[in-house]
Write an enzyme that holds these catalytic residues in place. Structure first.
Site, PDB file in Angstrom:
ATOM      1  N   ASN A 196       0.778  -1.245   0.124  1.00  0.00           N
ATOM      2  CA  ASN A 196       0.044  -0.105  -0.076  1.00  0.00           C
ATOM      3  C   ASN A 196       0.684   1.328   0.004  1.00  0.00           C
ATOM      4  OD1 ASN A 196      -2.102   1.915   0.401  1.00  0.00           O
ATOM      5  ND2 ASN A 196      -2.405   1.321   2.399  1.00  0.00           N
ATOM      6  N   CYS A 197       0.888   1.838   1.225  1.00  0.00           N
ATOM      7  CA  CYS A 197       1.797   3.313   1.064  1.00  0.00           C
ATOM      8  C   CYS A 197       3.094   3.174   1.982  1.00  0.00           C
ATOM      9  CB  CYS A 197       0.900   4.205   1.994  1.00  0.00           C
ATOM     10  SG  CYS A 197       0.318   3.654   3.418  1.00  0.00           S
ATOM     11  N   MET A 406       2.446   8.056   6.134  1.00  0.00           N
ATOM     12  CA  MET A 406       2.509   7.505   4.787  1.00  0.00           C
ATOM     13  C   MET A 406       1.478   7.853   3.923  1.00  0.00           C
ATOM     14  SD  MET A 406       4.117   3.750   5.899  1.00  0.00           S
ATOM     15  CE  MET A 406       2.465   3.404   6.983  1.00  0.00           C
ATOM     16  N   CYS A 408      -1.872   9.996   3.474  1.00  0.00           N
ATOM     17  CA  CYS A 408      -2.828  11.150   3.960  1.00  0.00           C
ATOM     18  C   CYS A 408      -2.939  11.031   5.653  1.00  0.00           C
ATOM     19  CB  CYS A 408      -4.209  11.196   3.425  1.00  0.00           C
ATOM     20  SG  CYS A 408      -5.116   9.825   3.679  1.00  0.00           S
ATOM     21  N   SER A 410      -1.752   7.539   7.305  1.00  0.00           N
ATOM     22  CA  SER A 410      -1.609   6.273   7.848  1.00  0.00           C
ATOM     23  C   SER A 410      -0.221   6.407   8.419  1.00  0.00           C
ATOM     24  CB  SER A 410      -1.359   5.273   6.428  1.00  0.00           C
ATOM     25  OG  SER A 410      -1.003   4.035   7.044  1.00  0.00           O
ATOM     26  N   ASN A 429       3.050  -0.093   4.590  1.00  0.00           N
ATOM     27  CA  ASN A 429       1.956  -0.738   5.125  1.00  0.00           C
ATOM     28  C   ASN A 429       1.271  -1.553   4.034  1.00  0.00           C
ATOM     29  OD1 ASN A 429      -1.599  -0.432   4.604  1.00  0.00           O
ATOM     30  ND2 ASN A 429      -0.986  -0.091   6.788  1.00  0.00           N
ATOM     31  N   TYR A 565      -6.950   2.022  12.244  1.00  0.00           N
ATOM     32  CA  TYR A 565      -6.889   3.058  11.038  1.00  0.00           C
ATOM     33  C   TYR A 565      -7.983   3.757  11.068  1.00  0.00           C
ATOM     34  CZ  TYR A 565      -5.277   4.722   6.275  1.00  0.00           C
ATOM     35  OH  TYR A 565      -5.013   5.314   5.154  1.00  0.00           O
ATOM     36  N   GLU A 570     -13.460   8.792   1.412  1.00  0.00           N
ATOM     37  CA  GLU A 570     -13.584   9.184  -0.123  1.00  0.00           C
ATOM     38  C   GLU A 570     -14.716   8.361  -0.472  1.00  0.00           C
ATOM     39  OE1 GLU A 570     -10.768   9.216  -3.996  1.00  0.00           O
ATOM     40  OE2 GLU A 570     -10.177  10.125  -2.155  1.00  0.00           O
ATOM     41  N   GLY A 704      -8.029  12.664   2.923  1.00  0.00           N
ATOM     42  CA  GLY A 704      -6.670  13.700   3.426  1.00  0.00           C
ATOM     43  C   GLY A 704      -6.208  14.524   2.428  1.00  0.00           C
TER      44      GLY A 704
END
Length: 731
Positions: A196-197, A406, A408, A410, A429, A565, A570, A704
């Site tokens: 992910n990020c 990481m 917006c 996380s 993540n 989290y 969105e 974010g």
């Protein structure tokens, strides 16, 4: 199970038998038999036919359920399959001459089966894309669905999502399709074992060199080259994962390369200029311009990048703690460039997200050495909405060490390697699964014991989903994403045949349990104005405490960091609400708004002061330190930065991460600056009614990040939430 006519509070033999029975779901799960669900389904079907029901209607439906119970008990000794129950319901209705009710019940089941099949039907979903269905083309507010590469990515995403649903454990796929949970980023994962990020290890890559494509890139000798390399790294990292990427402490990262510029200019000055002071002054002026040009190029390059995902990389730059001359100049350049805007029209840059750190002794108070840069950050926030701020001491308290998020919101948790060294950059993540909390509250029908029971059941599914995410990510090989695993973005550099799990296990990586809609949950039990009710607040805190307790338990069991989290909703704010409206109808303060409230946030329809909002929200992040952010709403602030500073100062010991929502829209036709009006055809200038994206700059928070809803329309729920926020900002 319904307690139907059990004399003297004792279970009949039939009821005792049914109480021991398990229902085999389509996805293979075993759940307790509960005839209340049959009763509720028949009530809903009858209401759809007749409207309001009479007491006799309820009694008659109860009698039908008793017949169904008797038939199930007589035919099945232990377990019963869900479709067998449905067949018995249908036949019982027909035998009792309830033809309209049977037709309605069968029609509902058929629609559900069609919906389940369509979700994995590639042709059906691609048809929605071709016909520009909002739920497909506008799922991401920062993807422009009109351009070819985005359309290609959306098409590939439909294929990936269809295959991914078939790869998931059946009960996880079923829960996602129904809307009990949301398995994030199905268009990329699990079809591909992508992460992910992340926090990119820029320091290691810039100092030690790296490789992109066929080019071996050596360490830069100037800040201009360093920022050019950063933009290339960002583009390649963003194309190898699906989430955001951040540069931590970028002012301190780039200062040594700016110093190389200074040394070069000083060397040149010594050849042509007499006097040490004049030489140093010349070198500083030249370096100052180099810094500004380099940071301006970085901003332009990030905003003009398009990754293979069909979007500008979701990038964040953290800065603010450096105190030497080079670090200060980099900070000032970042802020001044953002204030000046992009292009001839000086539009607000959407990326990178700027995150300014405030720390006592560095920039918090007038006596601190970098207080002047804090003033510049305030000006920038009033004009461009960024930077968001991190309060240094609170971030350390909440997450165990200091680092930027990481993407917006996380956050990695504090972690030390085998040598006891704290490590933040180069970590990542592995994905998010979000729980639909409002649905659980609606299913509980005012019974908190039932709420907790359903929550436990859903958390088992979420656990299985998250464990599957980890297992799938482990199946990647370093050569799948060389920039991440082999060339330094993830810190340690692996060989082609190494296990990528070495970068994930021992809680080096996070995998996240997300949640949405605490406001709606409390509304279901305490009414829509519950924020000042201590009992209601404690109930919502108990929920996030429970989520954290489960995540901690899973982490100890599996050796990965399961974090809680606060989901950036969105499109999910719309999807969950839309599905629950179909299931439960219009419910006041829950589904009637057409969106769900993001994580633990205060209801946007109300109008608290920033101080009230911070006081209300500050209690939650300690239980969801894997991801969180707070926002405060303001009127136009450009002439009153001191008002914003008062909120920033108030927040320091209360929250870790704070964003600014203030009107910054601009009309290039009449010159209006402030807040555009939301309308059915988009946002328009309240002065001249202009709504042409070419001649106006409309920037709103979409999740974010900032987004341009005029150029890329949002899904309905997010539009409704922003419209509600705008309305109350004006009030």
């Amino acid at each position: 199970m319904m307690n139907i006519k059990a004399p003297d509070n004792k279970l009949s033999s039939q009821q005792a038998h049914l109480k021991q029975m398990k229902v085999i779901k389509r996805d293979g799960r075993l759940v307790e038999f509960d005839d209340q669900k049959i009763y509720d389904a028949l009530i809903k079907a009858k209401q759809h036919i007749s409207g309001k029901l009479s007491p006799l209607d309820y009694e008659h439906l109860l009698e039908i359920v008793q017949l169904i119970d008797r038939e199930i008990a007589n035919r099945f000794a232990k377990n019963v399959k869900i479709y067998e129950i449905q067949n018995i319901v249908e036949h019982t209705l027909l035998e009792k001459n309830q033809y309209d009710l049977a037709e309605e019940y069968i029609s509902y089941r058929t629609k559900r089966d069609f919906a389940r099949s369509r979700s994995t039907d590639i042709n059906f979903t691609i048809g929605k894309l071709i016909n520009k269905d909002q739920t497909v083309v506008n799922e991401n507010a920062n993807k422009d669905s009109d351009v070819f590469n985005t359309q290609r990515d959306l098409t590939a995403g439909i294929v990936g999502k269809s295959i991914g649903l078939k790869m998931l454990p059946p009960h996880v796929a079923n829960a996602h399709q129904k809307g009990d949970i949301h398995y994030h980023d199905l268009d990329y994962h699990p079809y591909a074992p992508m992460t992910n990020c992340c926090l990119i290890d820029f320091k290691g890559m810039l100092n030690d060199g790296f490789k992109i494509g066929n080019a071996d890139v050596e360490s830069p000798k100037s800040i201009q080259t360093a920022t050019a390399q950063i933009s290339q790294i960002i583009a390649n990292v963003a194309s190898s994962q699906y989430g955001g990427c951040s540069a931590d402490r970028v002012d301190e990262l780039l200062a040594p390369f700016a110093k190389l510029n200074y040394e070069k200019h000083l060397k040149d000055a010594k050849q042509w200029i007499d006097g040490n002071e004049k030489q140093a002054d010349f070198a500083r002026q030249k370096t100052q311009k180099d810094i500004y040009d380099a940071m301006q190029s970085l901003e332009y390059e990030i905003n003009t990048l398009f990754t293979s995902n069909g979007q500008t990389p979701f990038t964040s730059l953290g800065f603010g703690l450096g105190v030497n001359w080079f670090e200060r100049e980099i900070q000032k350049a970042i802020l001044q460039i953002r204030i000046n805007g992009l292009g001839r029209e000086r539009r607000t840059a959407i990326f990178p997200k700027l995150i300014f750190t405030i720390k006592r002794g560095v920039n918090a108070a007038p006596t601190d050495p970098n207080y002047d840069i804090k003033q510049l950050a305030l000006e920038c926030a009033t004009k461009r909405m960024y930077p968001d701020i991190l309060n240094y001491d609170k971030i350390v308290e909440l997450t165990g060490s200091f680092k930027v998020p990481m993407g917006c919101r996380s956050f990695l948790q504090g972690w030390k390697d085998e040598n006891g060294q704290e490590v933040n950059v180069g970590r990542m993540n592995l994905g998010v699964v979000t729980l639909n909390l409002p649905r659980i509250a609606l299913e509980a029908e005012g019974n908190q014991d039932k709420f907790w029971s359903i929550l436990e059941e859903r958390l088992k599914i979420v656990k299985d989903a998250l464990v599957y995410r980890v297992e799938r990510c482990k199946q990647a090989s370093p050569q799948n994403a060389p920039i991440l695993y082999m060339y330094g973005a993830f810190g340690q550099r692996l060989n082609r045949d190494d296990e990528v799990d070495s970068l994930f296990r021992n809680k080096r990586a996070t995998v996240s349990l997300g949640y949405i809609g605490l406001y709606e949950v409390a509304s279901a039990f305490y009414g829509g104005a519950w924020e000042d009710d201590p009992e209601a607040k404690d109930f919502t805190l108990a929920i996030v405490k429970t989520l954290k307790a489960h995540a901690d338990q899973w982490g100890d069991e599996y050796g990965y960091h399961f974090s809680v989290y606060s989901t950036p909703s969105e499109s999910l704010t719309d999807r969950f609400c839309r599905l629950d409206t179909e299931k439960f109808g219009i419910v006041e303060n829950i589904t009637d708004k057409e969106y769900y409230t993001n994580s633990f946030h205060y209801d946007v329809r109300k109008n608290p002061t920033p101080f009230e909002k911070l006081d209300f929200e500050k209690d939650y992040p300690k239980y969801c330190s894997g991801g969180f952010i707070h926002y405060c709403e303001y009127p136009v602030l450009q002439q009153n930065p001191k008002a914003l500073e008062a909120v920033w100062d108030y927040s320091y010991d209360k929250v870790g991460y704070l964003g600014t929502n203030t009107p910054i829209d601009h009309c290039y036709v009449c010159g209006f600056e402030g807040d555009f009006t939301p309308t059915e055809r988009g946002f328009e200038c309240p002065n001249c009614h202009n709504h042409d994206p070419k001649t106006c700059d409309v920037v709103k928070r979409t999740c974010g990040y900032l987004g341009n809803p005029q150029a890329r329309p949002m899904v309905n729920g997010r539009h409704k939430e922003i419209s509600a926020r705008v309305k109350h900002m004006k009030a």
